[in-house]
Design a protein around this motif. Structure first.
Motif, PDB file in Angstrom:
ATOM      1  N   UNK A   1      30.303  -2.640  27.593  1.00  0.00           N
ATOM      2  CA  UNK A   1      30.599  -1.497  28.462  1.00  0.00           C
ATOM      3  C   UNK A   1      30.618  -0.197  27.653  1.00  0.00           C
ATOM      4  N   UNK A   2      31.316  -0.222  26.525  1.00  0.00           N
ATOM      5  CA  UNK A   2      31.408   0.989  25.717  1.00  0.00           C
ATOM      6  C   UNK A   2      30.049   1.364  25.135  1.00  0.00           C
ATOM      7  N   UNK A   3      29.277   0.379  24.709  1.00  0.00           N
ATOM      8  CA  UNK A   3      27.964   0.655  24.144  1.00  0.00           C
ATOM      9  C   UNK A   3      27.048   1.318  25.171  1.00  0.00           C
ATOM     10  N   UNK A   4      27.115   0.842  26.405  1.00  0.00           N
ATOM     11  CA  UNK A   4      26.272   1.429  27.444  1.00  0.00           C
ATOM     12  C   UNK A   4      26.641   2.890  27.689  1.00  0.00           C
ATOM     13  N   UNK A   5      27.927   3.169  27.736  1.00  0.00           N
ATOM     14  CA  UNK A   5      28.365   4.552  27.923  1.00  0.00           C
ATOM     15  C   UNK A   5      27.980   5.411  26.720  1.00  0.00           C
ATOM     16  N   UNK A   6      28.099   4.834  25.508  1.00  0.00           N
ATOM     17  CA  UNK A   6      27.797   5.583  24.296  1.00  0.00           C
ATOM     18  C   UNK A   6      26.315   5.905  24.187  1.00  0.00           C
ATOM     19  N   UNK A   7      25.476   5.047  24.721  1.00  0.00           N
ATOM     20  CA  UNK A   7      24.040   5.319  24.690  1.00  0.00           C
ATOM     21  C   UNK A   7      23.635   6.402  25.688  1.00  0.00           C
ATOM     22  N   UNK A   8      24.542   6.744  26.598  1.00  0.00           N
ATOM     23  CA  UNK A   8      24.234   7.751  27.614  1.00  0.00           C
ATOM     24  C   UNK A   8      25.398   8.742  27.740  1.00  0.00           C
ATOM     25  N   UNK A   9      25.732   9.448  26.658  1.00  0.00           N
ATOM     26  CA  UNK A   9      26.861  10.372  26.725  1.00  0.00           C
ATOM     27  C   UNK A   9      26.615  11.499  27.722  1.00  0.00           C
ATOM     28  N   UNK A  10      27.705  11.972  28.306  1.00  0.00           N
ATOM     29  CA  UNK A  10      27.687  13.099  29.255  1.00  0.00           C
ATOM     30  C   UNK A  10      26.990  12.769  30.575  1.00  0.00           C
ATOM     31  N   UNK A  11      26.697  11.504  30.798  1.00  0.00           N
ATOM     32  CA  UNK A  11      26.075  11.102  32.067  1.00  0.00           C
ATOM     33  C   UNK A  11      27.100  10.374  32.917  1.00  0.00           C
ATOM     34  N   UNK A  12      27.223  10.792  34.154  1.00  0.00           N
ATOM     35  CA  UNK A  12      28.191  10.178  35.062  1.00  0.00           C
ATOM     36  C   UNK A  12      27.570   8.936  35.702  1.00  0.00           C
ATOM     37  N   UNK A  13      28.309   7.812  35.632  1.00  0.00           N
ATOM     38  CA  UNK A  13      27.836   6.561  36.225  1.00  0.00           C
ATOM     39  C   UNK A  13      28.759   6.140  37.355  1.00  0.00           C
ATOM     40  N   UNK A  14      28.147   5.711  38.448  1.00  0.00           N
ATOM     41  CA  UNK A  14      28.931   5.091  39.511  1.00  0.00           C
ATOM     42  C   UNK A  14      29.365   3.700  39.061  1.00  0.00           C
ATOM     43  N   UNK A  15      30.418   3.182  39.671  1.00  0.00           N
ATOM     44  CA  UNK A  15      30.909   1.845  39.302  1.00  0.00           C
ATOM     45  C   UNK A  15      29.825   0.795  39.496  1.00  0.00           C
ATOM     46  N   UNK A  16      29.050   0.929  40.579  1.00  0.00           N
ATOM     47  CA  UNK A  16      27.997  -0.050  40.834  1.00  0.00           C
ATOM     48  C   UNK A  16      26.935  -0.024  39.741  1.00  0.00           C
TER      49      UNK A  16
END
Length: 230
Positions: free
Chosen positions: A166-181
């Protein structure tokens, strides 16, 4: 090895003084008194900087500069100009000169400009250190995909496999808002049929381990990894 400076100046007294001053400062200096002679010496190679007078017999200083830049975009060139040569100064800078000094000049000013120009040239020529593709960093947080090491500001962080993904996915796309889905599909997989609340649970787990101020909740939407406003 001493840095090599080519002086292209038709006034022999000025050229000689410049040569002596540069050699006293530890540079190796070569001299040419005409544009075509200067171009021939330049093409001999190995120069770290060129001092180029604009008013030269034969090829003009601008013609020499134009031909230098046709074959070498990097070597620094400092123009030596007269006070009333404003248009030539502009033309020289447009052709790729790095700087100019107006005659008569103080030798200390010229030496300072030479040092500054050489520093910039060295910095531009220095190889850039590239971060390996398997290492991801943002705002003090670093993740190594090969070793699965996770640190924040040098502090080691222990994550479960799902927390890590989960953290890696967010870190690969900083400053991008993701929906829970979106996070659910990316981290848990398209075939996961559980509740999206599992994302909230794991975000809380990860936040507790890495500390606050990185994973932010976007109310009514989802989550984003970004730096906290200062």
């Amino acid at each position: 090895m001493a840095e090599r400076i080519l002086i292209v100046e038709d006034e022999e007294n000025i050229a000689r003084v410049l040569q002596l001053e540069l050699e006293f400062e530890g540079y190796e200096a070569g001299v040419a008194h005409a544009g075509d002679e200067g171009l021939i010496k330049f093409r001999g190679g190995g120069w770290d900087l060129v001092l180029l007078d604009l008013m030269l017999p034969g090829l003009s200083g601008l013609d020499v500069l134009r031909r230098i830049r046709a074959s070498d975009k990097a070597v620094p060139v400092i123009l030596l100009t007269a006070k009333n040569e404003v248009e030539d100064k502009v033309a020289g800078l447009d052709l790729g000169a790095n700087d100019y000094v107006t005659k008569p000049f103080e030798i200390e000013e010229l030496l300072a400009r030479i040092r500054a120009t050489l520093r910039v040239a060295k910095a531009l020529a220095a190889p850039k250190e590239e971060t390996p593709e398997h290492i991801h960093s943002f705002a003090g947080l670093t993740m190594n995909e090969e070793t699965r090491d996770v640190t924040r500001d040098g502090r080691s962080i222990d994550l479960t496999p799902r927390e890590y993904d989960l953290l890696l996915y967010l870190l690969k796309h900083p400053n991008r808002v993701f929906e829970r889905e979106q996070l659910l599909d990316a981290v848990w997989g398209f075939d996961y049929y559980g509740d999206t609340n599992v994302v909230d649970v794991y975000v809380r787990y990860v936040r507790k381990k890495i500390g606050e101020g990185l994973i932010h909740t976007v109310r009514g939407v989802g989550y984003v990894l970004k730096e906290a406003p200062k």
